[in-house]
Design a protein around this motif. Structure first.
Motif, PDB file in Angstrom:
ATOM      1  N   ASN A  30       0.814  -1.204   0.000  1.00  0.00           N
ATOM      2  CA  ASN A  30       0.000   0.000   0.000  1.00  0.00           C
ATOM      3  C   ASN A  30       0.854   1.263   0.000  1.00  0.00           C
ATOM      4  O   ASN A  30       0.412   2.310   0.455  1.00  0.00           O
ATOM      5  CB  ASN A  30      -0.938   0.002   1.212  1.00  0.00           C
ATOM      6  N   CYS A  31       2.074   1.171  -0.474  1.00  0.00           N
ATOM      7  CA  CYS A  31       2.951   2.330  -0.555  1.00  0.00           C
ATOM      8  C   CYS A  31       2.531   3.189  -1.747  1.00  0.00           C
ATOM      9  O   CYS A  31       2.516   2.719  -2.885  1.00  0.00           O
ATOM     10  CB  CYS A  31       4.396   1.868  -0.724  1.00  0.00           C
ATOM     11  N   PRO A  32       2.155   4.452  -1.519  1.00  0.00           N
ATOM     12  CA  PRO A  32       1.690   5.304  -2.628  1.00  0.00           C
ATOM     13  C   PRO A  32       2.776   5.542  -3.670  1.00  0.00           C
ATOM     14  O   PRO A  32       3.978   5.431  -3.386  1.00  0.00           O
ATOM     15  CB  PRO A  32       1.320   6.618  -1.926  1.00  0.00           C
ATOM     16  N   ASN A  33       2.376   5.857  -4.861  1.00  0.00           N
ATOM     17  CA  ASN A  33       3.318   6.205  -5.917  1.00  0.00           C
ATOM     18  C   ASN A  33       4.162   7.392  -5.486  1.00  0.00           C
ATOM     19  O   ASN A  33       3.657   8.358  -4.922  1.00  0.00           O
ATOM     20  CB  ASN A  33       2.572   6.556  -7.210  1.00  0.00           C
ATOM     21  N   GLY A  34       5.453   7.315  -5.744  1.00  0.00           N
ATOM     22  CA  GLY A  34       6.350   8.399  -5.373  1.00  0.00           C
ATOM     23  C   GLY A  34       6.879   8.316  -3.964  1.00  0.00           C
ATOM     24  O   GLY A  34       7.663   9.173  -3.544  1.00  0.00           O
ATOM     25  N   CYS A  35       6.446   7.318  -3.216  1.00  0.00           N
ATOM     26  CA  CYS A  35       6.911   7.154  -1.836  1.00  0.00           C
ATOM     27  C   CYS A  35       7.834   5.947  -1.739  1.00  0.00           C
ATOM     28  O   CYS A  35       7.761   5.020  -2.551  1.00  0.00           O
ATOM     29  CB  CYS A  35       5.736   6.971  -0.880  1.00  0.00           C
ATOM     30  N   GLU A  36       8.673   5.953  -0.736  1.00  0.00           N
ATOM     31  CA  GLU A  36       9.511   4.815  -0.415  1.00  0.00           C
ATOM     32  C   GLU A  36       9.110   4.316   0.963  1.00  0.00           C
ATOM     33  O   GLU A  36       9.151   5.072   1.935  1.00  0.00           O
ATOM     34  CB  GLU A  36      10.988   5.212  -0.425  1.00  0.00           C
ATOM     35  N   CYS A  37       8.727   3.055   1.046  1.00  0.00           N
ATOM     36  CA  CYS A  37       8.251   2.484   2.307  1.00  0.00           C
ATOM     37  C   CYS A  37       9.153   1.327   2.704  1.00  0.00           C
ATOM     38  O   CYS A  37       9.328   0.387   1.928  1.00  0.00           O
ATOM     39  CB  CYS A  37       6.812   2.000   2.163  1.00  0.00           C
ATOM     40  N   ASP A  38       9.725   1.420   3.870  1.00  0.00           N
ATOM     41  CA  ASP A  38      10.632   0.384   4.357  1.00  0.00           C
ATOM     42  C   ASP A  38      10.073  -0.179   5.656  1.00  0.00           C
ATOM     43  O   ASP A  38      10.078   0.485   6.693  1.00  0.00           O
ATOM     44  CB  ASP A  38      12.021   0.973   4.582  1.00  0.00           C
ATOM     45  N   ASP A  39       9.603  -1.429   5.596  1.00  0.00           N
ATOM     46  CA  ASP A  39       8.999  -2.030   6.776  1.00  0.00           C
ATOM     47  C   ASP A  39      10.017  -2.666   7.706  1.00  0.00           C
ATOM     48  O   ASP A  39       9.650  -3.170   8.766  1.00  0.00           O
ATOM     49  CB  ASP A  39       7.953  -3.066   6.359  1.00  0.00           C
ATOM     50  N   ASP A  40      11.284  -2.651   7.299  1.00  0.00           N
ATOM     51  CA  ASP A  40      12.331  -3.106   8.212  1.00  0.00           C
ATOM     52  C   ASP A  40      12.727  -1.978   9.159  1.00  0.00           C
ATOM     53  O   ASP A  40      12.885  -2.190  10.365  1.00  0.00           O
ATOM     54  CB  ASP A  40      13.562  -3.583   7.426  1.00  0.00           C
ATOM     55  N   THR A  41      12.885  -0.778   8.592  1.00  0.00           N
ATOM     56  CA  THR A  41      13.247   0.380   9.425  1.00  0.00           C
ATOM     57  C   THR A  41      12.023   1.160   9.882  1.00  0.00           C
ATOM     58  O   THR A  41      12.155   2.121  10.646  1.00  0.00           O
ATOM     59  CB  THR A  41      14.176   1.317   8.644  1.00  0.00           C
ATOM     60  N   LEU A  42      10.843   0.770   9.390  1.00  0.00           N
ATOM     61  CA  LEU A  42       9.581   1.437   9.726  1.00  0.00           C
ATOM     62  C   LEU A  42       9.609   2.924   9.342  1.00  0.00           C
ATOM     63  O   LEU A  42       9.192   3.805  10.098  1.00  0.00           O
ATOM     64  CB  LEU A  42       9.268   1.275  11.215  1.00  0.00           C
ATOM     65  N   MET A  43      10.123   3.172   8.115  1.00  0.00           N
ATOM     66  CA  MET A  43      10.221   4.527   7.597  1.00  0.00           C
ATOM     67  C   MET A  43       9.448   4.651   6.294  1.00  0.00           C
ATOM     68  O   MET A  43       9.463   3.740   5.462  1.00  0.00           O
ATOM     69  CB  MET A  43      11.690   4.919   7.352  1.00  0.00           C
ATOM     70  N   VAL A  44       8.776   5.803   6.113  1.00  0.00           N
ATOM     71  CA  VAL A  44       8.103   6.133   4.856  1.00  0.00           C
ATOM     72  C   VAL A  44       8.544   7.535   4.457  1.00  0.00           C
ATOM     73  O   VAL A  44       8.433   8.472   5.238  1.00  0.00           O
ATOM     74  CB  VAL A  44       6.569   6.082   4.989  1.00  0.00           C
ATOM     75  N   ASN A  45       9.052   7.645   3.222  1.00  0.00           N
ATOM     76  CA  ASN A  45       9.500   8.932   2.702  1.00  0.00           C
ATOM     77  C   ASN A  45       8.841   9.178   1.364  1.00  0.00           C
ATOM     78  O   ASN A  45       9.113   8.475   0.393  1.00  0.00           O
ATOM     79  CB  ASN A  45      11.023   8.940   2.562  1.00  0.00           C
ATOM     80  N   CYS A  46       7.968  10.184   1.311  1.00  0.00           N
ATOM     81  CA  CYS A  46       7.241  10.467   0.081  1.00  0.00           C
ATOM     82  C   CYS A  46       7.886  11.569  -0.754  1.00  0.00           C
ATOM     83  O   CYS A  46       7.430  11.847  -1.855  1.00  0.00           O
ATOM     84  CB  CYS A  46       5.785  10.832   0.390  1.00  0.00           C
ATOM     85  N   GLY A  47       8.922  12.194  -0.233  1.00  0.00           N
ATOM     86  CA  GLY A  47       9.664  13.151  -1.029  1.00  0.00           C
ATOM     87  C   GLY A  47       8.777  14.154  -1.731  1.00  0.00           C
ATOM     88  O   GLY A  47       7.770  14.615  -1.205  1.00  0.00           O
ATOM     89  N   GLU A  48       9.133  14.506  -2.960  1.00  0.00           N
ATOM     90  CA  GLU A  48       8.337  15.439  -3.745  1.00  0.00           C
ATOM     91  C   GLU A  48       7.274  14.674  -4.519  1.00  0.00           C
ATOM     92  O   GLU A  48       7.515  13.584  -5.014  1.00  0.00           O
ATOM     93  CB  GLU A  48       9.224  16.230  -4.704  1.00  0.00           C
ATOM     94  N   GLY A  49       6.108  15.245  -4.635  1.00  0.00           N
ATOM     95  CA  GLY A  49       5.045  14.564  -5.359  1.00  0.00           C
ATOM     96  C   GLY A  49       3.786  15.387  -5.380  1.00  0.00           C
ATOM     97  O   GLY A  49       3.813  16.601  -5.200  1.00  0.00           O
ATOM     98  N   THR A  50       2.686  14.732  -5.565  1.00  0.00           N
ATOM     99  CA  THR A  50       1.412  15.440  -5.712  1.00  0.00           C
ATOM    100  C   THR A  50       0.374  14.992  -4.692  1.00  0.00           C
ATOM    101  O   THR A  50      -0.823  15.138  -4.911  1.00  0.00           O
ATOM    102  CB  THR A  50       0.860  15.213  -7.132  1.00  0.00           C
ATOM    103  N   LEU A  51       0.812  14.425  -3.572  1.00  0.00           N
ATOM    104  CA  LEU A  51      -0.129  14.000  -2.539  1.00  0.00           C
ATOM    105  C   LEU A  51      -0.863  15.207  -1.978  1.00  0.00           C
ATOM    106  O   LEU A  51      -0.250  16.191  -1.570  1.00  0.00           O
ATOM    107  CB  LEU A  51       0.601  13.279  -1.408  1.00  0.00           C
TER     108      LEU A  51
END
Length: 433
Positions: A30-51
């Motif tokens: 369920n990681c949105p387009n343009g995002c990076e989701c890491d379930d090992d480190t429990l980090m989500v980074n969506c950076g630049e995008g259109t959310l």
């Protein structure tokens, strides 16, 4: 009796339970387009995008969520699904408001970055629930005032950044409850007076205060008298025309003071008498014309002095730095009218190792001004020196240095650099050529 309402409630309860116990793999799915989701480190980074809304189906166990440079307008109810967050960055979005109690379920959040949005108001209900937060960044928003006990729920807050807003009014008790606050930014706002004594009374632990780029004109006597532990005070560009003798009362622990880019007509010697532990002072870009004898006499521990870009400064008198016997670094550069240095202006400074006199109007220097051979760094460039007999001693000095030390000449046309085991002596353009 109809079972439909009960079935609906049961379904909602099940959905919540499912969201709370999603498998790790589902977080990635369920990681949105343009995002990076890491379930090992429990980090989500969506950076630049259109959310334009917060994602609703991320792994509910995530601890760090970064959604910068997007188009979020507000914080909606989906935020409650991420109660394990310790770090949240929603900076550089289009948020206009933060609904009350948006963070009521975020007792673990330690850093919250909401800087560079369009938030116009915060209240004492905005941050309810943030009992463990240590850093709150609201820089670059449109906040106009701070209301009664705005931040009181944040009892462990250590750093609060309110710079680059439109704050013109601060309730006397707006900062009550911040017993652990160490760093406060109120710079680049529209304050016309230094916040009253009551505002600072609650800040027992404050170490750094940034109040520059406001329009104060003056500092009332005793304005900072309750900030006994303050070590850094930044007042650059604060519109100051005057600093009274007891304006800095109570700042006996101050180590760093920036008064640059103001309109001070003279060095505030009387106010400095209270700063016996000050080590670094920036006071350039002011309106004084003369640095008089004993101008900094109260600053016994001063080690680093920056006095640059004072467009009206013409003269430095003898004994200007008397009493500053611990001075190590002196920068007197880019003072476009400075053409007179008394022959003993820099006398009695046994620890002086760096002297920068670049880009002034000096035509000559006295041989007894300073123990030149003891300096580690000397910059005399961009001065209109008259290369006559009065400066012959300097040529001999540089010649002696070259004869006993390794020499490396710079390739800058008209400028010569002598390096002495890593130390530099810079001559002005065309000097002795």
């Amino acid at each position: 009796m109809s079972l439909a309402p009960h079935l609906g409630q049961a379904f909602s309860l099940c959905l919540c339970l499912v969201l709370a116990t999603l498998p790790v793999a589902l977080g990635l799915a369920n990681c949105p387009n343009g995002c990076e989701c890491d379930d090992d480190t429990l980090m989500v980074n969506c950076g630049e995008g259109t959310l334009d809304v917060l994602p609703i189906a991320l792994n509910p166990a995530i601890q760090r969520l970064v959604i910068k440079n997007n188009k979020l307008k507000t914080i909606d109810s989906s935020m409650q699904f991420y109660a394990q967050l310790t770090f949240l960055d929603l900076s550089f979005n289009d948020m206009l408001t933060i609904p009350e109690r948006s963070f009521a379920y975020h007792a673990k959040l330690q850093e919250l970055h909401l800087d560079h949005n369009k938030i116009g108001q915060v209240s004492n209900k905005t941050f309810l629930g943030l009992s463990t937060i240590s850093v709150l960044n609201l820089r670059g928003n449109l906040i106009a005032e701070l209301e009664y006990r705005t931040f009181s729920p944040m009892v462990k807050l250590a750093e609060l950044n309110l710079g680059q807003n439109r704050i013109s009014h601060i309730d006397p008790h707006a900062l009550d409850g911040l017993d652990n606050l160490r760093v406060l930014y109120l710079d680049d706002n529209t304050l016309t007076t230094v916040p009253g004594e009551l505002t600072f009374q609650a800040l027992h632990s404050l170490a750094e205060l940034y109040l520059g780029t406001n329009s104060f004109m003056t500092i009332p006597g005793g304005a900072f008298q309750d900030l006994k532990g303050l070590t850094r005070l930044d007042l650059r560009g604060a519109g100051l025309h005057n600093i009274s003798g007891d304006a800095l009362k109570g700042l006996e622990s101050l180590r760093f003071l920036d008064l640059s880019d103001n309109r001070l007509p003279a060095i505030p010697t009387a106010a400095f008498q209270r700063l016996g532990r000050l080590e670094q002072l920036n006071i350039g870009q002011n309106d004084f014309e003369v640095i008089s004898s004993g101008a900094f006499s109260g600053l016994r521990e001063l080690r680093h002095l920056e006095l640059t870009g004072a467009q009206r400064l013409r003269r430095v008198e003898s004994g200007a730095f008397s009493g500053n016997t611990n001075l190590e670094h002196l920068n007197l550069s880019s003072n476009k009218q400075l053409n007179e240095l008394s022959s003993i202006a820099l006398g009695g400074l046994p620890h002086l190792s760096t002297v920068v006199l670049k880009a002034n109007q000096l035509s000559s220097l006295d041989e007894g001004l300073v123990p030149w051979a003891d300096l580690q760094t000397l910059d005399l460039s961009e001065n209109p020196f008259e290369c006559d007999c009065r400066l012959l001693w300097l040529r001999h000095l540089l010649g002696n240095v070259k004869s006993v030390k390794s020499v490396e000449e710079s390739t800058v046309p008209g400028k010569e650099t002598t390096e002495m085991d890593g130390d530099k002596v810079r001559e002005g353009p065309g000097l002795f050529q």
